[in-house]
Motif scaffolding. Sequence first.
Motif: not given
Length: 191
Positions: A48-50, A121-123, A184-188
């Motif tokens: 996700x981060x990449x 993982x999203x956060x 991404x932090x809030x909803x994924x």
Amino acid sequence: MIWLDSLLAIFRKPAPAAPAAPAPVAKAPPLEETVETPAVASPAWYPLCEALTKASEGCVLVAYADPASGGDPWTCGYGATGEGIARGTVWTQARADARLTADLLRFGAAVDKLVTVPLSPQQKAALVDFAFNVGTGSLGTSTLLKLLNGGDYAGAADQFDLWVKASGKTMAGLVKRRARERSLFLTGVWS
């Protein structure tokens, strides 16, 4: 017989001179031919981060000046800065990919040390991208981290939008990046 003399004169002409050698071309700095890519045990946050970091940074294989300062820090690959990166630095795609992997894993470990509450993982992916961009020192002293470690996830998410300036100027790229990180932090998901 005049035509025969003319024809023979053509065949007797000396061969044309070879063209002049081209001027020497400046050589690029040597490239690192062997690049060790760190092994990634595929933590759930990493892909996700990449993807987010690659979309936000883009990849430039020739070092460029910081957009805000017009100079230092010089940047290469996917937003890499630091020792060994200066005007004229040239990387291969493999070098840029390996450096991104190493950097994200390093920032992931730093986020693990700074954050004291559970993260999805999203956060974590959003926070690692944020730290990659602003630095762990900035994350470590931020209101975002204070709110997050206090359990205020929504308040922490609202802090992303405040980090959009570089050298006192609001940067369109940072506005977009912070919106992606917040989403991404809030909803994924992010777009």
